[in-house]
Design a protein around this motif. Structure first.
Motif: not given
Length: 432
Positions: A175-185, A242-248
């Motif tokens: 269940r890959p995380s989205s860039y939105c999930d990363v930002l919330e974290e 874009t930074q969060a997308w790449n982190a995901a």
């Protein structure tokens, strides 16, 4: 160690203003090769990264990639057990989704056409794909810029799907995380510096106001919405996403670490997640006076930049360099900070002896590699649990403070490791 390079992402390259004439990222990759790192490419990077395209346009690099197959690895979200062609072409399937945007071509059409042709043939060999009488051969004239780039994409896919010994893999993340999930974290992390918290909060607020929950995993939909609304702080929002997308993507690929590189006005999300490798090294273009304020001029990049990829391969295969590189990589994986530092110094001495005398100061390689390698060692060793205040990470944070004195990013690691504070005040809004 396996790393995921944010700066090979096509959108990251577009937003940073990188041009194919800028050799700095090729130098960065050469340094990674000399240090023994494996660069892991995602399915999208395989087909839509201008840097990857520029590399695979070159016979010199293609020959190097064949002789050193462990340098590049491809990992995608293909089902476990997929054959190499199905695994490598998952990115092509993405291009056929409605609204998909290309970061390396003016429109999505060239990659869509290539995707249709490759998937129909079941093969990415550029010769047959662009032969006279084929659809691609008729559409794109021989010698034209678009055709050359498409052929480079085909060479990349052909290399990973057909060359023997090339590392391939499927992600183990179900269940890959989205860039939105990363930002919330990241927004909820304690001690997040204000200069990074502000763009994260703005980006989250925009996402929850303008995109429904089911649309927050696709970056193209955010770009389209930003084009339609042109909000204040647009650059900060788009670049932070874009930074969060790449982190995901980094998490999805499951690499040992990553190589985040700053974007204008964006939060450096990758510095707060996992084990960012060599995040402290900012490569410089020849026209730029310095990376991260250190004064690394173009002549100082010449020691590595002047080497062909075949030269890099010869240095890699030297018995002494190989032994020192293995010692360095072993120390990194063992989280032995002292041993890693000693092994890195020995590796650099071995590499410098192999540089040509005309390389304008082989000692400059040591400087650049220390930035990329020692930073990688410290971050990778200490940041697996970024907020655990592990002793190696804390020690490296202090070293980084001295090393990066005067640089904007010097506070990131130190603040993260040494500052205790309240969690971010951002709270999730109701879905729209």
């Amino acid at each position: 160690m396996e790393i995921y390079a944010y700066w090979l992402d096509g959108e990251h390259l577009r937003l940073s203003g990188w041009g194919p004439e800028d050799p700095s990222l090729a130098v960065m990759l050469k340094i990674q090769a000399l240090l023994g790192h494996t660069v892991v490419l995602s399915d999208v990077q395989l087909i839509d990264s201008p840097v990857v395209q520029t590399l695979f346009e070159s016979d010199d690099f293609r020959s190097f990639a064949r002789s050193c197959p462990e340098f590049l690895r491809c990992t995608t979200a293909a089902p476990a057990g997929s054959d190499s062609f199905a695994l490598v072409t998952t990115g092509l399937q993405r291009t056929l989704e409605p609204g998909w945007l290309s970061s390396s071509f003016d429109t999505a059409e060239p990659l869509v056409r290539l995707s249709e042709a490759v998937l129909e043939r079941g093969d990415a060999n550029p010769g047959p794909l662009f032969a006279r009488g084929t659809a691609l051969g008729a559409l794109y004239e021989e010698g034209g810029a678009v055709r050359q780039r498409l052929q480079a994409v085909a060479w990349t896919l052909h290399h990973f799907s057909r060359e023997a010994g090339v590392p391939l893999g499927t992600t183990s993340v179900t269940r890959p995380s989205s860039y939105c999930d990363v930002l919330e974290e990241v927004a909820e992390l304690p001690g997040l510096p204000g200069h990074d918290y502000a763009p994260v909060e703005r980006t989250l607020t925009y996402l929850h106001t303008h995109l429904g929950q089911s649309d927050r995993h696709r970056r193209a939909l955010l770009v389209a919405q930003l084009d339609a609304t042109d909000p204040p702080h647009r650059t900060a929002i788009g670049n932070t996403a874009t930074q969060a997308w790449n982190a995901a993507v980094q998490r999805t690929l499951g690499t040992d670490g990553a190589s985040p590189r700053s974007l204008p006005e964006a939060a450096d999300v990758g510095l707060y997640l996992g084990s960012p490798t060599d995040a402290l090294f900012e490569p410089s273009s020849p026209a730029s006076p310095s990376p991260a304020g250190h004064g690394l001029a173009s002549r100082q990049l010449a020691a590595v930049g002047a080497l062909s990829w075949q030269d890099i391969g010869k240095i890699q295969r030297d018995d002494t360099v190989t032994r020192r590189r293995d010692e360095y990589q072993t120390a990194l994986r063992a989280a032995d900070t002292s041993a890693a530092a000693d092994a890195l110094a020995a590796l650099l001495r071995a590499v410098k002896k192999k540089l040509p005398a005309a390389g304008h100061g082989s000692g400059h390689l040591g400087w650049a590699a220390v930035e990329a390698g020692l930073a990688g060692a410290g971050l990778a060793l200490g940041a697996a649990d970024t907020f655990g205040f592990a002793a190696p990470a804390l020690a490296f944070g202090l070293a980084a403070e001295r090393l990066l004195r005067g640089s904007r990013k010097r506070s990131h690691i130190v603040n993260t490791l040494m500052t205790t504070g309240r969690r971010g005040s951002w709270t999730r809004r109701g879905d729209t």
